[in-house]
Design an enzyme around this catalytic site. Structure first.
Site, PDB file in Angstrom:
ATOM      1  N   HIS A  34       6.061  29.953 -36.189  1.00 12.96           N
ATOM      2  CA  HIS A  34       6.449  31.366 -36.127  1.00 12.96           C
ATOM      3  C   HIS A  34       6.974  31.659 -34.717  1.00 12.96           C
ATOM      4  O   HIS A  34       7.097  30.726 -33.896  1.00 12.96           O
ATOM      5  CB  HIS A  34       5.265  32.263 -36.497  1.00 12.96           C
ATOM      6  CG  HIS A  34       4.001  31.915 -35.748  1.00 12.96           C
ATOM      7  ND1 HIS A  34       3.861  32.100 -34.390  1.00 12.96           N
ATOM      8  CD2 HIS A  34       2.832  31.358 -36.170  1.00 12.96           C
ATOM      9  CE1 HIS A  34       2.661  31.714 -34.022  1.00 12.96           C
ATOM     10  NE2 HIS A  34       2.020  31.242 -35.065  1.00 12.96           N
ATOM     11  N   GLY A  36       5.632  32.787 -32.138  1.00 11.40           N
ATOM     12  CA  GLY A  36       4.764  32.298 -31.054  1.00 11.40           C
ATOM     13  C   GLY A  36       5.129  30.868 -30.687  1.00 11.40           C
ATOM     14  O   GLY A  36       5.320  30.530 -29.508  1.00 11.40           O
ATOM     15  N   HIS A  37       5.270  30.010 -31.717  1.00 13.09           N
ATOM     16  CA  HIS A  37       5.674  28.621 -31.460  1.00 13.09           C
ATOM     17  C   HIS A  37       7.091  28.579 -30.874  1.00 13.09           C
ATOM     18  O   HIS A  37       7.387  27.776 -29.996  1.00 13.09           O
ATOM     19  CB  HIS A  37       5.667  27.804 -32.753  1.00 13.09           C
ATOM     20  CG  HIS A  37       4.334  27.699 -33.418  1.00 13.09           C
ATOM     21  ND1 HIS A  37       4.042  28.344 -34.592  1.00 13.09           N
ATOM     22  CD2 HIS A  37       3.219  27.025 -33.061  1.00 13.09           C
ATOM     23  CE1 HIS A  37       2.797  28.061 -34.956  1.00 13.09           C
ATOM     24  NE2 HIS A  37       2.266  27.269 -34.039  1.00 13.09           N
ATOM     25  N   GLN A 149      -1.461  31.153 -25.261  1.00 10.30           N
ATOM     26  CA  GLN A 149      -2.668  31.810 -24.749  1.00 10.30           C
ATOM     27  C   GLN A 149      -3.490  32.434 -25.877  1.00 10.30           C
ATOM     28  O   GLN A 149      -4.652  32.758 -25.680  1.00 10.30           O
ATOM     29  CB  GLN A 149      -2.264  32.851 -23.689  1.00 10.30           C
ATOM     30  CG  GLN A 149      -3.393  33.670 -23.099  1.00 10.30           C
ATOM     31  CD  GLN A 149      -4.450  32.821 -22.364  1.00 10.30           C
ATOM     32  OE1 GLN A 149      -4.191  31.687 -21.962  1.00 10.30           O
ATOM     33  NE2 GLN A 149      -5.634  33.373 -22.194  1.00 10.30           N
TER      34      GLN A 149
END
Ligand code: PAF
Length: 284
Positions: A34, A36-37, A149
């Protein structure tokens, strides 16, 4: 972009890159990629000559009653996203390729950093993470490795492993990527019903509330935990696993009043889905 499914194929590609003097950025993932990746792959692309994205749903980090079988597996879409963000190699091995024998070597970090928070709820989890990430580091030989994070405890465990085992690489930690309404991006968000997803917003809201209290001078960890817990408990669909504050970097008990950097971390179930989120509270 090259898709490697075996250790041998990946090793050949890494040997070519190393011989050409190229730097390597590794983004370890379990797939179902998604935004984030995407932010990790993008950062790796900016900072390295060659970007390797691993896509491997690692069985050793799942407990017996967890979601190993139902974890989303979307390799074609993952390859497309990785390539669009500048990945050169996707490494997508089978479990047999990564764990050829039942007799095996474990890599395990001990101490508070693996005992508290998710370490308490998921006792074998971090041993599986450190074992598979060690294998990936040895195979890809990265100059830099990229993690989010959002998995704050995983980051601290892996930093400790890198330090203790003298892995010669830089850990690059990217900020949490959130939906417009505050929900932290996660591959597990796809499990949520519309109602559960709405209820899940309480995580980012309660963290924001804690940040505000902290900024206004509340440095008593118990009071911050109590205020955050009360807010989450007011959401009827939320079933709290933990709401806790620990001192960074090794997640030791937090002094009162707080000092230095501290991690406020949450794990909360909505139906069958367990979501995590966190914030850093730093006393300057
Ligand atoms: O964060 C994850 O997706 C996994 O824990 C990792 C680091 C890829 C290891 O399997």
């Amino acid at each position: 972009m090259i898709l490697c499914k075996t250790v041998e194929e990946l090793r050949n590609e890494i040997a070519i890159a190393k011989t050409a003097g190229k730097t390597i950025g590794l983004v370890p993932t379990m797939g179902a990629l998604h935004e984030g990746h995407a932010s990790l792959v993008k950062a790796a692309n900016q900072e390295n000559d060659v970007v390797v994205v691993s896509v491997f749903v690692n069985p050793t980090q799942f407990g017996p009653n967890e979601d190993l079988d139902s974890y989303p597996r979307t390799l074609d879409a993952d390859c497309k996203l990785a390539e669009a963000q500048g990945a050169d190699i996707v490494f997508a091995p089978s479990p047999k390729e990564m764990y050829p024998s039942e007799d095996m070597t474990w890599v395990e970090v001990t101490g508070d950093v693996t005992k508290v928070l998710c370490g308490r709820s998921r006792p074998i989890h971090f041993r599986g993470v450190t074992t598979v990430v060690s294998k990936l580091f040895n195979l890809a030989q990265p100059d830099r490795a990229y993690f989010g994070q959002k998995d704050a405890q995983q980051v601290q465990v892996l930093k400790r492993m890198v330090k203790d085992l003298f892995f010669n690489l830089q850990m690059r930690i990217m900020p949490i990527v959130r939906e417009a309404d505050g929900l932290a991006k996660s591959s597990r968000n796809t499990y949520l019903s519309a109602e559960e997803r709405q209820a899940g917003l309480i995580l980012s809201k309660s963290l924001k509330h804690a940040q505000e209290l902290f900024a206004a001078g509340e440095h008593d960890p118990q009071k911050l935990v109590a205020a955050t817990t009360a807010m989450i408990k007011a959401e009827p669909m939320a079933d709290i696993d933990y709401v806790e504050i620990y001192q960074m970097p090794d997640l030791n008990e937090c002094p009162n009043p707080m000092q230095g950097e501290n991690l406020l971390a949450l794990a909360v179930r909505f139906g069958k889905t367990r979501l995590i989120d966190n914030t850093i509270l730093e006393v300057k």
